[in-house]
Enzyme design. Structure first.
Site, PDB file in Angstrom:
ATOM      1  N   HIS A   1       0.830  -1.216   0.000  1.00 16.54           N
ATOM      2  CA  HIS A   1       0.000   0.000   0.000  1.00 16.54           C
ATOM      3  C   HIS A   1       0.862   1.264   0.000  1.00 16.54           C
ATOM      4  O   HIS A   1       0.391   2.335   0.365  1.00 16.54           O
ATOM      5  CB  HIS A   1      -0.909   0.025   1.228  1.00 16.54           C
ATOM      6  CG  HIS A   1      -1.717  -1.211   1.416  1.00 16.54           C
ATOM      7  ND1 HIS A   1      -2.640  -1.625   0.494  1.00 16.54           N
ATOM      8  CD2 HIS A   1      -1.740  -2.142   2.408  1.00 16.54           C
ATOM      9  CE1 HIS A   1      -3.201  -2.758   0.918  1.00 16.54           C
ATOM     10  NE2 HIS A   1      -2.663  -3.088   2.074  1.00 16.54           N
TER      11      HIS A   1
ATOM     12  N   HIS B   1      -7.162  -4.488  -0.882  1.00 15.80           N
ATOM     13  CA  HIS B   1      -6.535  -5.760  -1.225  1.00 15.80           C
ATOM     14  C   HIS B   1      -7.285  -6.416  -2.379  1.00 15.80           C
ATOM     15  O   HIS B   1      -7.170  -7.612  -2.609  1.00 15.80           O
ATOM     16  CB  HIS B   1      -6.527  -6.714  -0.026  1.00 15.80           C
ATOM     17  CG  HIS B   1      -6.003  -6.092   1.215  1.00 15.80           C
ATOM     18  ND1 HIS B   1      -6.817  -5.444   2.114  1.00 15.80           N
ATOM     19  CD2 HIS B   1      -4.741  -5.974   1.686  1.00 15.80           C
ATOM     20  CE1 HIS B   1      -6.064  -4.976   3.105  1.00 15.80           C
ATOM     21  NE2 HIS B   1      -4.809  -5.274   2.865  1.00 15.80           N
TER      22      HIS B   1
END
Lengths: 333, 333
Positions: free
Chosen positions: A60, A222
């Site tokens: 991320h 995700h």
């Protein structure tokens, strides 16, 4: 699905190889502890300051390590790709970052993170380190998800980190910094869209399959499923599909002031992100809401996912002061 | 090739739609003139300061508009996607940005840009505006290319803009700022790689075709062919293939100091960019070269191309001072 090429050497070492480069590029701001792995503000937390700490699975970037530095995070704990860091790893970061005023942990609401950050808090209690914890669950797309009981924590995390970090920097107590973070959490909401999935290096193929003319409204960071798949649409329609649930969740009223964050998911050109920003801003203004502060860019990504998320934070004067306070980190200043 | 989805409304309006959002998000720093189109520092160039101006085709964001502001560009002139701005458009920006000390135009070496920036300089000569021009041709991959006689101008452009902008901000004359920019040009070299092509919105499909296990070494920022196509390789090998021609071109010697820029092409995760940075830095250090300053991120992109470029700038104390000088722009500060 087609294989996706990556700029990596050994996939098993991708996270640490990348962090090694990150640490060298930003040696003026951060330092990395390798065993166990965490990133700390260079020189440590100033004495007497609350240590605001966050962490979670990698993939991320720049979240979270990119936000370590003056006015934001005291430490960040990166896990493996899309995997929570371990409790002993988190506890070591707490011990290293703590500077006499306690630790505020900012935890995204994923089952693994909740478990391991909770255990870490218990581990350091034995050392008489005070730990408070706030759970970020700003994603209004879905209740419960692949890795989550309750809402997911997404790009709103960045705003909590920035504002709690600013409160810590001005000398607020642990209770005050925690209250500040909770105040952000009470007033922030996010939702994202994917046009194409990101690719985890060890897998080598996109994490989910979208048809050639299909998008995922409400996608997680995700690649978790969102609210629905629908045909690809003009940016204005997509922006509306993200913004309306956010406004409803916040019960935004005319006359209110907000911060608008358009967050790129890693594979989205900046040109598209600014376009979406303009559309979202116009819709907020159409509701009589004033966009007082803005942020546009890749901040909470999902590897090379093509998509964006919108985050809206209801502002008041106190939050604006904290947002405007100086920050000096690799990814935000 | 597979169609690529975009977050846009009307493809013909993509550039201006995006700039409208950009202008709103950064209204504290920039202002946009719509007819003709250019982006100017908010409030204009401070009186008596050289106006450092750049521009070129869109699709490389944040270049150039993202670098307008204090300590960098006085104005930027965006063309349509991968298309030079027109001479009258450039001339209008010169007139608007000029503040009594002349204009330095920083032009990337593409045929259309060279032509139109040259014509613009002639147009404003009639208004007694002094214009100097430097041509950025930092890409060591190939001599002559699809849109170029001689070398292409790529990510080194950002370094010229930053350093010339800092010289202008401290009050240097037009001749001095121009000399500063030329000094950067004499000491900078770049080379890029593509793992996957970017997609121009109006086309809707990737701009060139790479096999599933093929990369383009020396690619241009419009997807122009590079030196060779070769099988996909570990990041270390790719980094070496980019860095060695750069070091040879600069004739870097042990003991020298450099700035290392790893530039993402728009679709590359930051994780991979930092990994490449670490590899490149280790190779430079292996040659006895010290990396004194660093920059990693998406600065000179090619829409959503997956790839990176490396840029090395040989530093001296004067360049370090200018690099370290304050900058306040949307994309760099």
């Amino acid at each position: 699905m087609k294989a996706v090429k990556k700029l990596l050497d050994n996939v098993d070492d991708a996270v640490t190889d990348s962090l090694a480069g990150f640490a060298q590029a930003h040696a003026d701001l951060v330092e990395v502890n390798w065993r166990p792995l965490y990133v700390r503000r260079r020189g440590g937390t100033p004495p007497g300051q609350v240590a605001v700490v966050s962490g979670g699975g990698s993939g991320h970037e720049p979240l979270h390590a990119g936000f370590v530095g003056e006015g934001m995070l005291a430490a960040a704990i990166p896990g493996e790709m899309f995997t929570s860091p371990s409790a002993p790893q988190i506890a070591a970061a707490y011990r290293s970052a703590e500077a006499g005023a306690g630790v505020l942990a900012i935890v995204k609401n994923y089952t693994g993170d909740i478990l391991n950050f909770g255990l870490a808090a218990e581990l350091v209690e034995l050392d008489d380190i005070a730990v408070e914890q706030v759970v970020v669950d700003d994603d209004v797309a879905v209740e419960d998800s692949t890795f989550t009981a309750g809402r997911r924590g997404v790009a709103g995390t960045l705003l909590v980190e920035k504002i709690a970090g600013a409160a810590a920097a001005r000398g607020d107590s642990l209770a005050e910094v925690t209250a500040c973070a909770r105040h952000v959490l009470d007033n922030v909401a996010s939702m994202g869209v994917a046009l194409a999935a990101g690719t985890v290096p060890a897998v080598g193929r996109p994490g989910f399959d979208l048809g050639p003319d299909e998008i995922e409204i409400g996608v997680g960071i995700h690649g978790e499923p969102g609210r629905r798949r629908e045909p690809h649409a003009p940016a204005t329609e997509i922006t509306r599909a993200l913004l309306e649930p956010i406004c409803a969740d916040l019960a935004l009223e005319p006359g209110e002031r907000v911060l608008l964050l358009v967050n790129g998911m890693g594979g989205t050109p900046l040109l598209e992100q600014y376009l979406v920003y303009g559309r979202a801003r116009a819709m907020l203004e159409g509701r009589g809401v004033t966009v007082e502060r803005s942020l546009v860019g890749n901040y909470v990504t999902s590897l090379d996912m093509h998509g964006v998320s919108l985050t809206v934070l209801r502002l008041d004067d106190a939050l604006i002061d904290l947002w405007d306070a100086p920050t000096h980190t690799p990814a935000l200043r």
